[in-house]
Design an enzyme around this catalytic site. Structure first.
Site, PDB file in Angstrom:
ATOM      1  N   ASP A 106     -22.716  52.909  14.449  1.00 34.76           N
ATOM      2  CA  ASP A 106     -22.363  54.326  14.576  1.00 34.76           C
ATOM      3  C   ASP A 106     -21.533  54.809  13.397  1.00 34.76           C
ATOM      4  O   ASP A 106     -21.772  55.889  12.867  1.00 34.76           O
ATOM      5  CB  ASP A 106     -21.641  54.596  15.916  1.00 34.76           C
ATOM      6  CG  ASP A 106     -20.502  53.627  16.207  1.00 34.76           C
ATOM      7  OD1 ASP A 106     -20.191  52.781  15.350  1.00 34.76           O
ATOM      8  OD2 ASP A 106     -19.922  53.727  17.306  1.00 34.76           O
ATOM      9  N   ASP A 109     -16.105  52.274   9.114  1.00 34.64           N
ATOM     10  CA  ASP A 109     -14.683  52.610   9.020  1.00 34.64           C
ATOM     11  C   ASP A 109     -13.999  51.543   8.164  1.00 34.64           C
ATOM     12  O   ASP A 109     -14.005  51.631   6.940  1.00 34.64           O
ATOM     13  CB  ASP A 109     -14.118  52.721  10.444  1.00 34.64           C
ATOM     14  CG  ASP A 109     -12.666  53.131  10.486  1.00 34.64           C
ATOM     15  OD1 ASP A 109     -12.062  53.310   9.430  1.00 34.64           O
ATOM     16  OD2 ASP A 109     -12.110  53.275  11.598  1.00 34.64           O
TER      17      ASP A 109
END
Ligand code: IMP
Ligand code: MG
Length: 190
Positions: A106, A109
């Site tokens: 998704d 980061d």
């Protein structure tokens, strides 16, 4: 008497549902072009956050040479950041040998999850490994990973919606929003 507790709510919308749809169409086109000569591509989708994204994306691609498989990647931390301890469950390495592999998450980061996935998939000796994420967070990635396909870039903040959650909440939102922490005053006797 009151006690103070923190709660969360969605803040600024960073990508509307319509914007996400437009980005997914472009992304689907780029992926199909990149794999035009491939006979078969094993797509490894990281649960749970990337499932909604991957399912929507491959509805647009509609080509059965892409075989979707799902693995569970859990990273442990304080709810907002990973502590680097990433556990992967359900990766069938025997299905990846000599295959074109596309890993889907998704959000990129810290990069720890994707780096760990690439290491695990590499052990299976695939023909190629490519990476795809819905979002790249503009932050200093602890592990630099090459992201081959991305739908959008977001600021360095915690985001939810379109599959991304906070403690299991907000996944079902059709847009991507910043998560805000708010202080709530609770009466002592409630
Ligand atoms: P990384 O390992 O730090 O790159 O983060 C990867 C995982 O952390 C993702 O697969 C998400 O599950 C989760 N994550 C990181 N940032 C966010 C965020 O802003 N919202 C929701 N989940 C996030
Ligand atoms: Mg995840």
């Amino acid at each position: 008497m009151e006690r103070e507790e923190t709660a969360t709510k969605t803040g600024q919308i960073l990508l509307t549902g319509q914007e996400i749809s437009a980005r997914l169409k472009e992304l689907a086109h780029r992926i199909q072009t990149a794999y035009a000569d491939a006979d078969r591509v094993v797509v490894v989708v990281l649960l749970s956050g990337a499932k909604h994204f991957a399912d929507q994306l491959f509805t647009l691609i509609d080509d059965d040479k892409f075989q979707l498989t799902y693995v569970k990647a859990s990273s442990y931390g304080d709810g907002f950041t990973s502590n680097g301890d990433v556990e992967i469950k359900g990766l069938d390495k025997s299905a990846l040998a000599d295959k074109e592999v596309l890993i889907i998450d998704d959000i990129y980061d810290s990069g720890l999850t994707m780096a760990r996935m690439i290491d695990a998939v590499s052990c299976a000796k695939p023909r190629s490994i490519r990476t795809c994420v819905l979002l790249v967070k503009q932050t200093e990635h602890t592990r630099q990973v090459n992201i081959d396909f991305k739908a959008a870039v977001v600021d360095d903040c915690f985001v939810v919606g379109f599959g991304l959650d906070y403690g299991g909440q907000y996944r079902e939102l059709p847009f991507i929003a910043r998560l805000e922490i708010v202080a709530a005053r609770i009466p002592e006797n409630s």
